[in-house]
Design a protein around this motif. Structure first.
Motif, PDB file in Angstrom:
ATOM      1  N   MET A   1       0.840  -1.185   0.000  1.00  0.00           N
ATOM      2  CA  MET A   1       0.000   0.000   0.000  1.00  0.00           C
ATOM      3  C   MET A   1       0.879   1.240   0.000  1.00  0.00           C
ATOM      4  N   ILE A   2       0.542   2.217  -0.825  1.00  0.00           N
ATOM      5  CA  ILE A   2       1.312   3.452  -0.903  1.00  0.00           C
ATOM      6  C   ILE A   2       0.804   4.413   0.160  1.00  0.00           C
ATOM      7  N   ASN A   3       1.722   4.961   0.902  1.00  0.00           N
ATOM      8  CA  ASN A   3       1.373   5.931   1.939  1.00  0.00           C
ATOM      9  C   ASN A   3       1.153   7.290   1.280  1.00  0.00           C
ATOM     10  N   GLU A   4      -0.069   7.791   1.329  1.00  0.00           N
ATOM     11  CA  GLU A   4      -0.399   9.054   0.675  1.00  0.00           C
ATOM     12  C   GLU A   4      -0.342  10.239   1.638  1.00  0.00           C
ATOM     13  N   GLU A   5       0.325  10.050   2.755  1.00  0.00           N
ATOM     14  CA  GLU A   5       0.423  11.103   3.753  1.00  0.00           C
ATOM     15  C   GLU A   5       1.120  12.325   3.170  1.00  0.00           C
ATOM     16  N   LYS A   6       0.566  13.519   3.439  1.00  0.00           N
ATOM     17  CA  LYS A   6       1.162  14.772   2.999  1.00  0.00           C
ATOM     18  C   LYS A   6       2.231  15.195   3.998  1.00  0.00           C
ATOM     19  N   TRP A   7       3.351  15.669   3.503  1.00  0.00           N
ATOM     20  CA  TRP A   7       4.448  16.129   4.361  1.00  0.00           C
ATOM     21  C   TRP A   7       4.526  17.643   4.271  1.00  0.00           C
ATOM     22  N   GLU A   8       4.552  18.297   5.417  1.00  0.00           N
ATOM     23  CA  GLU A   8       4.703  19.750   5.467  1.00  0.00           C
ATOM     24  C   GLU A   8       6.030  20.061   6.135  1.00  0.00           C
ATOM     25  N   LEU A   9       6.916  20.643   5.348  1.00  0.00           N
ATOM     26  CA  LEU A   9       8.249  20.974   5.832  1.00  0.00           C
ATOM     27  C   LEU A   9       8.433  22.484   5.786  1.00  0.00           C
ATOM     28  N   ARG A  10       9.194  22.988   6.736  1.00  0.00           N
ATOM     29  CA  ARG A  10       9.459  24.418   6.808  1.00  0.00           C
ATOM     30  C   ARG A  10      10.970  24.594   6.936  1.00  0.00           C
ATOM     31  N   LEU A  11      11.561  25.332   6.019  1.00  0.00           N
ATOM     32  CA  LEU A  11      12.997  25.570   6.047  1.00  0.00           C
ATOM     33  C   LEU A  11      13.246  27.022   6.444  1.00  0.00           C
ATOM     34  N   TYR A  12      13.914  27.182   7.575  1.00  0.00           N
ATOM     35  CA  TYR A  12      14.277  28.515   8.055  1.00  0.00           C
ATOM     36  C   TYR A  12      15.680  28.850   7.565  1.00  0.00           C
ATOM     37  N   ILE A  13      15.789  30.008   6.904  1.00  0.00           N
ATOM     38  CA  ILE A  13      17.078  30.476   6.408  1.00  0.00           C
ATOM     39  C   ILE A  13      17.250  31.937   6.829  1.00  0.00           C
ATOM     40  N   ALA A  14      18.449  32.487   6.582  1.00  0.00           N
ATOM     41  CA  ALA A  14      18.708  33.911   6.820  1.00  0.00           C
ATOM     42  C   ALA A  14      19.398  34.464   5.584  1.00  0.00           C
ATOM     43  N   GLY A  15      18.590  34.875   4.628  1.00  0.00           N
ATOM     44  CA  GLY A  15      19.144  35.387   3.381  1.00  0.00           C
ATOM     45  C   GLY A  15      19.674  34.273   2.494  1.00  0.00           C
ATOM     46  N   GLN A  16      20.365  34.674   1.445  1.00  0.00           N
ATOM     47  CA  GLN A  16      20.858  33.717   0.454  1.00  0.00           C
ATOM     48  C   GLN A  16      22.297  33.303   0.757  1.00  0.00           C
ATOM     49  N   THR A  17      22.534  32.770   1.937  1.00  0.00           N
ATOM     50  CA  THR A  17      23.870  32.299   2.287  1.00  0.00           C
ATOM     51  C   THR A  17      24.132  30.973   1.583  1.00  0.00           C
ATOM     52  N   PRO A  18      25.392  30.614   1.406  1.00  0.00           N
ATOM     53  CA  PRO A  18      25.695  29.325   0.765  1.00  0.00           C
ATOM     54  C   PRO A  18      25.021  28.143   1.478  1.00  0.00           C
ATOM     55  N   ASN A  19      25.030  28.118   2.805  1.00  0.00           N
ATOM     56  CA  ASN A  19      24.397  27.013   3.532  1.00  0.00           C
ATOM     57  C   ASN A  19      22.887  26.995   3.330  1.00  0.00           C
ATOM     58  N   SER A  20      22.257  28.160   3.303  1.00  0.00           N
ATOM     59  CA  SER A  20      20.807  28.226   3.090  1.00  0.00           C
ATOM     60  C   SER A  20      20.436  27.723   1.702  1.00  0.00           C
ATOM     61  N   ILE A  21      21.182  28.157   0.699  1.00  0.00           N
ATOM     62  CA  ILE A  21      20.927  27.733  -0.680  1.00  0.00           C
ATOM     63  C   ILE A  21      21.129  26.222  -0.806  1.00  0.00           C
ATOM     64  N   LEU A  22      22.199  25.714  -0.192  1.00  0.00           N
ATOM     65  CA  LEU A  22      22.492  24.280  -0.244  1.00  0.00           C
ATOM     66  C   LEU A  22      21.415  23.476   0.471  1.00  0.00           C
ATOM     67  N   ALA A  23      20.958  23.959   1.627  1.00  0.00           N
ATOM     68  CA  ALA A  23      19.921  23.255   2.377  1.00  0.00           C
ATOM     69  C   ALA A  23      18.646  23.131   1.548  1.00  0.00           C
ATOM     70  N   LEU A  24      18.225  24.214   0.896  1.00  0.00           N
ATOM     71  CA  LEU A  24      17.016  24.176   0.074  1.00  0.00           C
ATOM     72  C   LEU A  24      17.198  23.223  -1.102  1.00  0.00           C
ATOM     73  N   LYS A  25      18.362  23.279  -1.743  1.00  0.00           N
ATOM     74  CA  LYS A  25      18.638  22.387  -2.862  1.00  0.00           C
ATOM     75  C   LYS A  25      18.582  20.924  -2.410  1.00  0.00           C
ATOM     76  N   ASN A  26      19.194  20.636  -1.272  1.00  0.00           N
ATOM     77  CA  ASN A  26      19.229  19.257  -0.780  1.00  0.00           C
ATOM     78  C   ASN A  26      17.846  18.743  -0.400  1.00  0.00           C
ATOM     79  N   ILE A  27      17.085  19.507   0.373  1.00  0.00           N
ATOM     80  CA  ILE A  27      15.781  19.000   0.821  1.00  0.00           C
ATOM     81  C   ILE A  27      14.830  18.864  -0.365  1.00  0.00           C
ATOM     82  N   THR A  28      14.939  19.754  -1.332  1.00  0.00           N
ATOM     83  CA  THR A  28      14.100  19.642  -2.529  1.00  0.00           C
ATOM     84  C   THR A  28      14.425  18.354  -3.282  1.00  0.00           C
ATOM     85  N   LYS A  29      15.705  18.037  -3.408  1.00  0.00           N
ATOM     86  CA  LYS A  29      16.139  16.814  -4.089  1.00  0.00           C
ATOM     87  C   LYS A  29      15.615  15.570  -3.364  1.00  0.00           C
ATOM     88  N   TYR A  30      15.767  15.530  -2.041  1.00  0.00           N
ATOM     89  CA  TYR A  30      15.322  14.356  -1.281  1.00  0.00           C
ATOM     90  C   TYR A  30      13.810  14.181  -1.388  1.00  0.00           C
TER      91      TYR A  30
END
Length: 96
Positions: A1-30
């Protein structure tokens, strides 16, 4: 059975720092790989909305918060360790 549960994620960043950009890229990929069509990522820039940090008790950035499904979970950092992120969010890799 496929789990159709919706996932709500919230990413807190502080501007467009390299770590913030990388975090968004990584979580989007996963999410695309493991939660296709079943996730929402809300990005909150604390430089624009600093008052929002208090609600989820954010003390470091970037921080990823899993709101749904409960219980709430947090992961701090650029999210580059996929295995650690999946375990931390309790996402089971998709098996075909």
């Amino acid at each position: 059975m496929i789990n159709e549960e919706k996932w709500e994620l919230r990413l807190y960043i502080a501007g467009q720092t390299p770590n913030s950009i990388l975090a968004l890229k990584n979580i989007t990929k996963y999410c695309k790989e493991h939660l296709e069509g079943r996730y929402v990522i809300e990005v909150i820039d604390l430089l624009k909305n600093p008052q929002l940090a208090e609600g989820d008790q954010i003390f470091a950035i970037p921080t990823l918060v899993r709101k749904v499904p409960e219980p709430l979970r947090k992961i701090i950092g650029d999210l580059s360790n996929e295995e650690k992120v999946l375990v931390g969010l309790n996402i089971r890799p998709v098996s075909n």
